[in-house]
Design a protein around this motif. Structure first.
Motif, PDB file in Angstrom:
ATOM      1  N   THR A   1      12.126   5.323  -5.549  1.00 29.95           N
ATOM      2  CA  THR A   1      11.666   4.154  -4.798  1.00 29.95           C
ATOM      3  C   THR A   1      11.101   4.589  -3.455  1.00 29.95           C
ATOM      4  O   THR A   1      11.419   5.668  -2.936  1.00 29.95           O
ATOM      5  CB  THR A   1      12.822   3.168  -4.564  1.00 29.95           C
ATOM      6  OG1 THR A   1      13.804   3.785  -3.713  1.00 29.95           O
ATOM      7  CG2 THR A   1      13.463   2.743  -5.874  1.00 29.95           C
TER       8      THR A   1
ATOM      9  N   LEU B   1       8.914   0.205   7.598  1.00 29.64           N
ATOM     10  CA  LEU B   1       8.050  -0.569   6.711  1.00 29.64           C
ATOM     11  C   LEU B   1       7.457  -1.769   7.441  1.00 29.64           C
ATOM     12  O   LEU B   1       6.294  -2.120   7.246  1.00 29.64           O
ATOM     13  CB  LEU B   1       8.824  -1.022   5.464  1.00 29.64           C
ATOM     14  CG  LEU B   1       9.202   0.085   4.470  1.00 29.64           C
ATOM     15  CD1 LEU B   1      10.086  -0.471   3.369  1.00 29.64           C
ATOM     16  CD2 LEU B   1       7.941   0.712   3.871  1.00 29.64           C
TER      17      LEU B   1
ATOM     18  N   ILE C   1       4.081  -3.653   6.091  1.00 26.26           N
ATOM     19  CA  ILE C   1       4.447  -4.000   4.721  1.00 26.26           C
ATOM     20  C   ILE C   1       5.150  -5.356   4.725  1.00 26.26           C
ATOM     21  O   ILE C   1       6.172  -5.516   5.397  1.00 26.26           O
ATOM     22  CB  ILE C   1       5.378  -2.937   4.100  1.00 26.26           C
ATOM     23  CG1 ILE C   1       4.662  -1.589   3.989  1.00 26.26           C
ATOM     24  CG2 ILE C   1       5.880  -3.384   2.728  1.00 26.26           C
ATOM     25  CD1 ILE C   1       3.582  -1.520   2.959  1.00 26.26           C
TER      26      ILE C   1
ATOM     27  N   GLU D   1       7.621  -8.410   3.711  1.00 22.31           N
ATOM     28  CA  GLU D   1       8.968  -8.453   3.138  1.00 22.31           C
ATOM     29  C   GLU D   1       9.540  -7.038   2.958  1.00 22.31           C
ATOM     30  O   GLU D   1       9.854  -6.605   1.855  1.00 22.31           O
ATOM     31  CB  GLU D   1       8.958  -9.182   1.798  1.00 22.31           C
ATOM     32  CG  GLU D   1       8.469 -10.624   1.893  1.00 22.31           C
ATOM     33  CD  GLU D   1       8.482 -11.317   0.546  1.00 22.31           C
ATOM     34  OE1 GLU D   1       8.986 -10.740  -0.433  1.00 22.31           O
ATOM     35  OE2 GLU D   1       7.984 -12.453   0.476  1.00 22.31           O
ATOM     36  N   PRO D   2       9.658  -6.290   4.043  1.00 22.88           N
ATOM     37  CA  PRO D   2      10.046  -4.875   3.953  1.00 22.88           C
ATOM     38  C   PRO D   2      11.393  -4.638   3.272  1.00 22.88           C
ATOM     39  O   PRO D   2      11.548  -3.651   2.543  1.00 22.88           O
ATOM     40  CB  PRO D   2      10.070  -4.411   5.413  1.00 22.88           C
ATOM     41  CG  PRO D   2      10.183  -5.666   6.222  1.00 22.88           C
ATOM     42  CD  PRO D   2       9.466  -6.713   5.437  1.00 22.88           C
TER      43      PRO D   2
ATOM     44  N   ARG E   1      11.048  -4.484  -0.366  1.00 19.98           N
ATOM     45  CA  ARG E   1      10.247  -3.373  -0.858  1.00 19.98           C
ATOM     46  C   ARG E   1      11.033  -2.064  -0.946  1.00 19.98           C
ATOM     47  O   ARG E   1      10.515  -1.068  -1.479  1.00 19.98           O
ATOM     48  CB  ARG E   1       9.037  -3.164   0.054  1.00 19.98           C
ATOM     49  CG  ARG E   1       7.903  -4.159  -0.188  1.00 19.98           C
ATOM     50  CD  ARG E   1       7.370  -4.043  -1.603  1.00 19.98           C
ATOM     51  NE  ARG E   1       6.161  -4.809  -1.811  1.00 19.98           N
ATOM     52  CZ  ARG E   1       5.502  -4.842  -2.964  1.00 19.98           C
ATOM     53  NH1 ARG E   1       5.966  -4.155  -3.995  1.00 19.98           N
ATOM     54  NH2 ARG E   1       4.416  -5.560  -3.088  1.00 19.98           N
TER      55      ARG E   1
ATOM     56  N   SER F   1      11.137  -0.861  -4.442  1.00 19.15           N
ATOM     57  CA  SER F   1       9.870  -0.795  -5.174  1.00 19.15           C
ATOM     58  C   SER F   1       9.487   0.652  -5.451  1.00 19.15           C
ATOM     59  O   SER F   1       9.746   1.551  -4.644  1.00 19.15           O
ATOM     60  CB  SER F   1       8.754  -1.466  -4.379  1.00 19.15           C
ATOM     61  OG  SER F   1       8.978  -2.849  -4.242  1.00 19.15           O
TER      62      SER F   1
ATOM     63  N   GLN G   1       4.222   0.042  -8.254  1.00 23.88           N
ATOM     64  CA  GLN G   1       4.330  -1.403  -8.063  1.00 23.88           C
ATOM     65  C   GLN G   1       3.649  -1.876  -6.783  1.00 23.88           C
ATOM     66  O   GLN G   1       3.721  -3.049  -6.436  1.00 23.88           O
ATOM     67  CB  GLN G   1       5.812  -1.800  -8.045  1.00 23.88           C
ATOM     68  CG  GLN G   1       6.534  -1.534  -9.355  1.00 23.88           C
ATOM     69  CD  GLN G   1       8.034  -1.772  -9.258  1.00 23.88           C
ATOM     70  OE1 GLN G   1       8.682  -1.338  -8.294  1.00 23.88           O
ATOM     71  NE2 GLN G   1       8.583  -2.469 -10.242  1.00 23.88           N
ATOM     72  N   MET G   2       2.986  -0.951  -6.094  1.00 23.70           N
ATOM     73  CA  MET G   2       2.348  -1.276  -4.822  1.00 23.70           C
ATOM     74  C   MET G   2       0.863  -0.943  -4.898  1.00 23.70           C
ATOM     75  O   MET G   2       0.445  -0.089  -5.687  1.00 23.70           O
ATOM     76  CB  MET G   2       3.014  -0.505  -3.677  1.00 23.70           C
ATOM     77  CG  MET G   2       4.529  -0.684  -3.630  1.00 23.70           C
ATOM     78  SD  MET G   2       5.319   0.174  -2.255  1.00 23.70           S
ATOM     79  CE  MET G   2       4.955  -0.922  -0.898  1.00 23.70           C
TER      80      MET G   2
ATOM     81  N   GLN H   1      -0.974  -0.368   0.363  1.00 19.18           N
ATOM     82  CA  GLN H   1       0.462  -0.392   0.657  1.00 19.18           C
ATOM     83  C   GLN H   1       1.063   1.005   0.541  1.00 19.18           C
ATOM     84  O   GLN H   1       1.909   1.394   1.360  1.00 19.18           O
ATOM     85  CB  GLN H   1       1.161  -1.364  -0.270  1.00 19.18           C
ATOM     86  CG  GLN H   1       0.880  -2.822   0.038  1.00 19.18           C
ATOM     87  CD  GLN H   1       1.511  -3.761  -0.969  1.00 19.18           C
ATOM     88  OE1 GLN H   1       1.626  -3.451  -2.155  1.00 19.18           O
ATOM     89  NE2 GLN H   1       1.928  -4.934  -0.504  1.00 19.18           N
ATOM     90  N   CYS H   2       0.616   1.770  -0.466  1.00 19.60           N
ATOM     91  CA  CYS H   2       1.118   3.144  -0.614  1.00 19.60           C
ATOM     92  C   CYS H   2       0.704   4.000   0.576  1.00 19.60           C
ATOM     93  O   CYS H   2       1.475   4.856   1.030  1.00 19.60           O
ATOM     94  CB  CYS H   2       0.601   3.760  -1.916  1.00 19.60           C
ATOM     95  SG  CYS H   2       1.427   3.160  -3.400  1.00 19.60           S
TER      96      CYS H   2
ATOM     97  N   VAL I   1       3.059   3.252   3.264  1.00 17.65           N
ATOM     98  CA  VAL I   1       4.338   3.928   3.001  1.00 17.65           C
ATOM     99  C   VAL I   1       4.252   5.385   3.443  1.00 17.65           C
ATOM    100  O   VAL I   1       5.185   5.927   4.066  1.00 17.65           O
ATOM    101  CB  VAL I   1       4.715   3.835   1.512  1.00 17.65           C
ATOM    102  CG1 VAL I   1       5.903   4.753   1.194  1.00 17.65           C
ATOM    103  CG2 VAL I   1       5.057   2.395   1.138  1.00 17.65           C
TER     104      VAL I   1
END
Length: 285
Positions: free
Chosen positions: A107, A135, A140, A142-143, A146, A149, A153-154, A158-159, A162
């Motif tokens: 994750t 995050l 991001i 709703e950190p 996530r 996750s 799934q991103m 978003q990646c 991250v």
């Protein structure tokens, strides 16, 4: 004293067809709070230089350098343990293609937390809180949700966020961003660049931006190093580079910008290839 100083860096790879010189005597200096852009087309050695600094080149690479100092410490003379304390904590890197760089089996919460586990004394609960803060800091939504996750799934944007969260987790003094907007749409590119500059300004860290995009250079850099075929062609502050470039290769890069088009067809660097090859031979001679 500069934050980072590298002098006469050379990198050579052993290949099936013989040795290949990827870098031939490049120099870099970065101060705290400064944004240095390293610009050039693919194959100019931009990423190789930073991977050499990070100690991430394969065994087939031979690295020689006259000076490689971070905060006055000779990185080449550090033990493996001491170097790991610097690399990843004080010097951090955002790699190209975030989906390829993130481990698909873990994750994003776990992967960000690993950097904190290695380089800090935070407890498990404090690490989780810090990951949520990171995050949130990189935008991001709703950190907390996530944390569990997986990368697939991103979205790509978003990646990338991250990856930035991982890179800044330990509050580095120098951040290297290797083509941080590759494969992202224009809107997301702008958001990522704005985020990096915001984080850089808030923390006062040095930032090295590796790119082939002169537009990114104009938006982000204080100073620019232009590379071609493993050699350093030109170095100057960003305003001077755009207003009065000295080297033909720099002029070729700038002439290929859409706003500099003068005819029906936009010129490319390839149009200058023969001339540039002759210039490169003069330099090597």
């Amino acid at each position: 004293m500069p934050l980072l100083e590298i002098r006469n860096l050379k990198v050579e790879f052993e290949t099936a067809s013989g040795p290949f010189k990827a870098l031939d005597g490049v120099d870099y200096t970065v101060d705290s709070g400064e944004v240095l852009a390293i610009v050039g087309e693919s194959g100019s050695g931009k990423s190789v230089a930073m991977l050499a600094l990070m100690g991430l080149l394969p065994d087939t690479a031979t690295v020689t350098v006259d000076k490689m100092e971070f905060e006055g410490r000779d990185i080449t003379k550090l033990s493996a343990t001491d170097r790991r304390q610097v690399i990843g904590k004080d010097i951090s890197m955002i790699f190209q293609e975030p989906i390829a760089s993130l481990n698909p089996c873990f994750t994003v919460g776990f992967q960000i937390g690993e950097a904190l586990k290695v380089h800090t004394d935070l407890s498990s609960s404090d690490r989780s809180r810090r990951v949520i803060e990171l995050l949130e800091a990189v935008g991001i939504p709703e950190p907390k949700g996530r944390l569990s996750s997986f990368p697939h799934q991103m979205s790509g944007g978003q990646c990338q966020r991250v990856m930035i969260a991982m890179a800044i987790a330990c509050q580095p003094k120098l951040l290297i961003a290797d083509e941080p907007t590759t494969a992202l749409d224009v809107t997301i590119q702008k958001q990522i660049l704005d985020l990096l500059l915001k984080l850089q300004e808030e923390s006062g860290m040095g930032l090295i931006m590796i790119t082939h995009d002169m537009g990114v250079v104009a938006e982000t850099a204080d100073r620019v190093v232009v590379q071609y075929q493993g050699r350093q062609m030109e170095e100057s502050d960003v305003l001077t580079l755009f207003e009065s470039p000295k080297h033909p290769y720099t002029k070729a890069l700038l002439s290929a910008l859409p706003e500099n088009a003068t005819g029906d067809r936009l010129p490319t660097v390839s149009d200058f290839r023969e001339f540039l090859e002759s210039e490169a031979k003069k330099v090597s001679a």
